[in-house]
Design a protein around this motif. Structure first.
Motif, PDB file in Angstrom:
ATOM      1  N   GLU A 362       0.928  -1.078  -0.074  1.00  0.00           N
ATOM      2  CA  GLU A 362       0.052  -0.120  -0.168  1.00  0.00           C
ATOM      3  C   GLU A 362       0.905   1.345  -0.001  1.00  0.00           C
ATOM      4  N   GLU A 363       1.965   1.285   0.612  1.00  0.00           N
ATOM      5  CA  GLU A 363       2.794   2.484   0.860  1.00  0.00           C
ATOM      6  C   GLU A 363       3.485   2.804  -0.478  1.00  0.00           C
ATOM      7  N   ARG A 364       4.097   1.549  -1.059  1.00  0.00           N
ATOM      8  CA  ARG A 364       4.648   1.715  -2.390  1.00  0.00           C
ATOM      9  C   ARG A 364       3.646   2.200  -3.459  1.00  0.00           C
ATOM     10  N   HIS A 365       2.392   1.677  -3.537  1.00  0.00           N
ATOM     11  CA  HIS A 365       1.345   2.255  -4.325  1.00  0.00           C
ATOM     12  C   HIS A 365       1.046   3.653  -4.108  1.00  0.00           C
ATOM     13  N   ASP A 366       0.906   4.193  -2.996  1.00  0.00           N
ATOM     14  CA  ASP A 366       0.739   5.408  -2.438  1.00  0.00           C
ATOM     15  C   ASP A 366       1.758   6.394  -2.773  1.00  0.00           C
ATOM     16  N   GLN A 367       3.078   6.022  -2.828  1.00  0.00           N
ATOM     17  CA  GLN A 367       3.882   6.811  -3.208  1.00  0.00           C
ATOM     18  C   GLN A 367       3.827   7.043  -4.878  1.00  0.00           C
ATOM     19  N   ARG A 368       3.712   6.089  -5.707  1.00  0.00           N
ATOM     20  CA  ARG A 368       3.533   6.156  -7.162  1.00  0.00           C
ATOM     21  C   ARG A 368       2.305   7.101  -7.269  1.00  0.00           C
ATOM     22  N   MET A 369       1.227   6.710  -6.720  1.00  0.00           N
ATOM     23  CA  MET A 369       0.062   7.541  -7.010  1.00  0.00           C
ATOM     24  C   MET A 369       0.069   9.012  -6.950  1.00  0.00           C
ATOM     25  N   ASN A 370       0.988   9.365  -5.535  1.00  0.00           N
ATOM     26  CA  ASN A 370       0.886  10.758  -5.173  1.00  0.00           C
ATOM     27  C   ASN A 370       2.284  11.695  -5.710  1.00  0.00           C
ATOM     28  N   VAL A 371       3.318  10.881  -6.093  1.00  0.00           N
ATOM     29  CA  VAL A 371       4.579  11.659  -6.371  1.00  0.00           C
ATOM     30  C   VAL A 371       4.426  12.323  -7.702  1.00  0.00           C
ATOM     31  N   ALA A 372       3.513  12.067  -8.831  1.00  0.00           N
ATOM     32  CA  ALA A 372       3.285  13.004  -9.774  1.00  0.00           C
ATOM     33  C   ALA A 372       3.149  14.107  -9.453  1.00  0.00           C
ATOM     34  N   LYS A 373       2.352  14.350  -8.616  1.00  0.00           N
ATOM     35  CA  LYS A 373       1.685  15.787  -8.280  1.00  0.00           C
ATOM     36  C   LYS A 373       2.394  16.522  -7.296  1.00  0.00           C
ATOM     37  N   MET A 374       2.894  15.424  -6.232  1.00  0.00           N
ATOM     38  CA  MET A 374       3.708  16.255  -5.164  1.00  0.00           C
ATOM     39  C   MET A 374       5.188  16.367  -5.088  1.00  0.00           C
ATOM     40  N   GLY A 375       5.809  15.325  -5.860  1.00  0.00           N
ATOM     41  CA  GLY A 375       7.219  15.217  -6.061  1.00  0.00           C
ATOM     42  C   GLY A 375       7.828  14.998  -4.899  1.00  0.00           C
ATOM     43  N   LEU A 376       8.806  15.856  -4.374  1.00  0.00           N
ATOM     44  CA  LEU A 376       9.769  15.467  -3.024  1.00  0.00           C
ATOM     45  C   LEU A 376       8.953  15.621  -1.967  1.00  0.00           C
ATOM     46  N   GLN A 377       7.809  16.465  -2.119  1.00  0.00           N
ATOM     47  CA  GLN A 377       7.170  16.778  -1.040  1.00  0.00           C
ATOM     48  C   GLN A 377       5.970  15.625  -0.598  1.00  0.00           C
ATOM     49  N   THR A 378       6.057  14.421  -1.421  1.00  0.00           N
ATOM     50  CA  THR A 378       5.015  13.433  -1.085  1.00  0.00           C
ATOM     51  C   THR A 378       5.216  12.890   0.459  1.00  0.00           C
ATOM     52  N   PRO A 379       4.085  12.727   1.049  1.00  0.00           N
ATOM     53  CA  PRO A 379       4.237  12.301   2.373  1.00  0.00           C
ATOM     54  C   PRO A 379       4.437  10.987   2.491  1.00  0.00           C
ATOM     55  N   PHE A 380       5.265  10.582   3.708  1.00  0.00           N
ATOM     56  CA  PHE A 380       5.615   9.356   3.790  1.00  0.00           C
ATOM     57  C   PHE A 380       5.967   9.005   5.180  1.00  0.00           C
ATOM     58  N   ARG A 381       5.228   8.359   6.001  1.00  0.00           N
ATOM     59  CA  ARG A 381       5.588   7.806   7.286  1.00  0.00           C
ATOM     60  C   ARG A 381       5.755   8.985   8.266  1.00  0.00           C
ATOM     61  N   GLY A 382       4.920  10.190   8.040  1.00  0.00           N
ATOM     62  CA  GLY A 382       5.227  11.316   8.738  1.00  0.00           C
ATOM     63  C   GLY A 382       6.320  12.276   8.403  1.00  0.00           C
ATOM     64  N   LYS A 383       6.887  11.827   7.340  1.00  0.00           N
ATOM     65  CA  LYS A 383       7.949  12.737   6.817  1.00  0.00           C
ATOM     66  C   LYS A 383       7.591  12.900   5.299  1.00  0.00           C
ATOM     67  N   THR A 384       8.497  13.043   4.463  1.00  0.00           N
ATOM     68  CA  THR A 384       8.157  13.290   2.857  1.00  0.00           C
ATOM     69  C   THR A 384       9.261  12.562   2.123  1.00  0.00           C
ATOM     70  N   LEU A 385       9.169  11.989   0.975  1.00  0.00           N
ATOM     71  CA  LEU A 385      10.089  11.580  -0.001  1.00  0.00           C
ATOM     72  C   LEU A 385      11.270  12.311   0.009  1.00  0.00           C
ATOM     73  N   ARG A 386      11.438  13.353   0.326  1.00  0.00           N
ATOM     74  CA  ARG A 386      12.624  14.406   0.334  1.00  0.00           C
ATOM     75  C   ARG A 386      13.649  13.763   1.268  1.00  0.00           C
ATOM     76  N   GLU A 387      13.163  13.238   2.413  1.00  0.00           N
ATOM     77  CA  GLU A 387      14.122  12.563   3.316  1.00  0.00           C
ATOM     78  C   GLU A 387      14.763  10.896   2.932  1.00  0.00           C
ATOM     79  N   VAL A 388      13.650  10.417   2.344  1.00  0.00           N
ATOM     80  CA  VAL A 388      14.103   9.166   1.659  1.00  0.00           C
ATOM     81  C   VAL A 388      14.982   9.285   0.497  1.00  0.00           C
ATOM     82  N   ALA A 389      14.793  10.510  -0.454  1.00  0.00           N
ATOM     83  CA  ALA A 389      15.883  10.949  -1.490  1.00  0.00           C
ATOM     84  C   ALA A 389      17.125  11.084  -0.845  1.00  0.00           C
TER      85      ALA A 389
END
Length: 455
Positions: A362-389
């Motif tokens: 579900e988390e992987r799916h949500d990232q793919r669904m949301n990243v197109a719109k929000m990019g590095l600001q995509t939420p993930f586990r209380g943070k964003t994909l920026r931190e994962v990057a």
């Protein structure tokens, strides 16, 4: 897209084991692992800003003819030059005239960047002579779908007719998007599995870092990567994040099973594409495909079929990273560096797997669904994909250092991560910079893209 394989001398498929072996035969010792980088670019007429047609003095045909001065050999289909080949590399056409370099298999990213630099210099020389230019964007900034010319390649007629039956954005994908991807090797089935899982999980991070398509029809489209948004509704049968790849027991056989359930596009016979859109490759295996009644498929037919599957990571005899928008010159070198650092050093690969192994489907799916719109600001586990990057780039950097591939200045491949580091630190990708320019210095004038985003 790849040219079709020649089927005349290809072995007939009489068992599933042959298709499994076809994939597994890609396994190579680490000393033979190579890097292949592909990137597309959007051509336009400098005076009118309209797309390059195939024919004419200022055209794709003129580009392909002019490039032959650099010892590129033409590839002809139906009397038209549709590709060029040289030293293991090729220049080919996407449906809407996007010009693609499919690079040769190279040992390190410094060589990749040299290849990119030579290619773009050659393209610019020919383009300048005919009054053309090429954009470094992931989506056409203002040209409407109906105004994009179609290139004279047989498979594109089949795809154009089929796409609207299976999704709302398939034609947009064909005619208006541009990507950069890198193709990487694996050493064994288990190595393939780990690389597939890590790269699938981190593909939305790559999408965020390389987001570069915020314009559609001359205005902001509300996305960082509209190219990625397009893929969400292109054809669910052949796209996506492949959740089965994370299931216990995944390997070459399971990918073959998946591929066999993806509807076909075509069968290539005697220089002609036969329309098999929507039909079953399993029927083909039983000799029951109506477009070639009684025939069994060859390994070449299987290779062609694999080339029509478009998940975020695609398995052939190598792995293709497919999640990134094309971008400026430096980002064409950054994509292979990012993935090579993560996947080609065992310690880095293990660390990257530790980073993603507890992520849920579900988390992987949500990232793919949301990243197109929000990019590095995509939420993930209380943070964003920026931190994962940030974390992924740190792992990649260590992997590249461990490889020890230096240029003549004594610099490692880590030099190609510098712009990505800046994106991750600031949370702003190239798309964010373009949005700021559009709202600021450009004052809403989309024609500025044709001067500010030209190769």
């Amino acid at each position: 897209m790849a040219a079709p394989a020649a089927s005349g001398n290809s072995p007939l498929i009489t068992s599933k084991a042959q298709m499994i072996e076809r994939l597994s035969s890609g396994s190579k010792p680490k000393s033979e692992w190579r890097i292949g980088t592909e990137h597309e670019k959007i051509g336009f007429c400098k005076d009118t800003l309209k797309p390059l047609p195939y024919f004419g003095d200022r055209s794709i045909h003129a580009m392909l003819t002019g490039l032959q001065r650099f010892d590129w050999e033409p590839v002809v289909e139906g009397g038209n030059v549709i590709a060029l080949k040289r030293d293991g590399a090729s220049v080919s056409l996407e449906p809407g005239g996007q010009l693609e370099l499919s690079g040769a298999p190279l040992e390190h990213v410094h060589q990749t960047c040299r290849e990119v630099n030579i290619h773009l210099r050659e393209v610019k020389e020919v383009a300048d002579e005919i009054g053309a230019g090429f954009l470094s964007l992931g989506f056409r900034p203002d040209t409407k779908l109906e105004d994009v010319p179609m290139m004279p390649k047989g498979r594109y007629n089949i795809m154009k007719a089929y796409m609207p039956k299976v999704g709302t954005h398939g034609l947009e994908m064909m005619f208006r998007t541009c990507t950069v991807q890198t193709n990487l090797d694996f050493g064994s089935e288990s190595d393939m599995v780990k690389k597939m899982r890590v790269s699938l999980a981190l593909q939305p991070v790559a999408t965020a870092l390389f987001a570069n398509s915020p314009f559609t029809d001359g205005v902001l489209n509300g996305h960082k990567s509209f190219r990625s948004r397009i893929w969400l509704d292109t054809d669910a049968d052949r796209t996506g994040m492949l959740p089965f790849a994370f299931e216990e027991g995944f390997g070459f056989e399971q990918y073959v099973d998946y591929a066999l359930d993806v509807p076909m596009y075509f069968v290539y016979r005697n220089g002609t594409y036969l329309d098999a859109s929507g039909k079953s490759f399993r029927d083909f295996l039983d000799g029951k495909l109506d477009v070639v009644p009684g025939e069994l498929p060859t390994i070449s037919d299987f290779d062609d079929h694999l080339s029509t599957i478009f998940p975020e990571v695609r398995l052939k005899q190598f792995l293709e990273m497919r999640g990134a928008d094309t971008g400026p010159w430096g980002e064409l070198c950054a994509l292979p560096a990012f993935w090579v650092g993560l996947l080609y050093d065992q310690s880095a690969l293990d660390t990257a797997w530790d980073l993603v192994k507890d992520w849920t489907e579900e988390e992987r799916h949500d990232q793919r669904m949301n990243v197109a719109k929000m990019g590095l600001q995509t939420p993930f586990r209380g943070k964003t994909l920026r931190e994962v990057a940030v974390a992924a780039l740190a792992i990649s950097r260590e992997g590249l250092k461990a490889r020890g591939k230096l240029n003549h200045h004594g610099e490692s491949e880590t030099v190609f991560l510098q712009e990505l580091d800046q994106f991750a630190r600031t949370g702003k990708s190239n798309a964010d910079r373009l949005i700021d320019s559009y709202n600021g210095a450009w004052d809403g004038d989309i024609t500025r893209a044709y001067t500010d985003c030209i190769y």
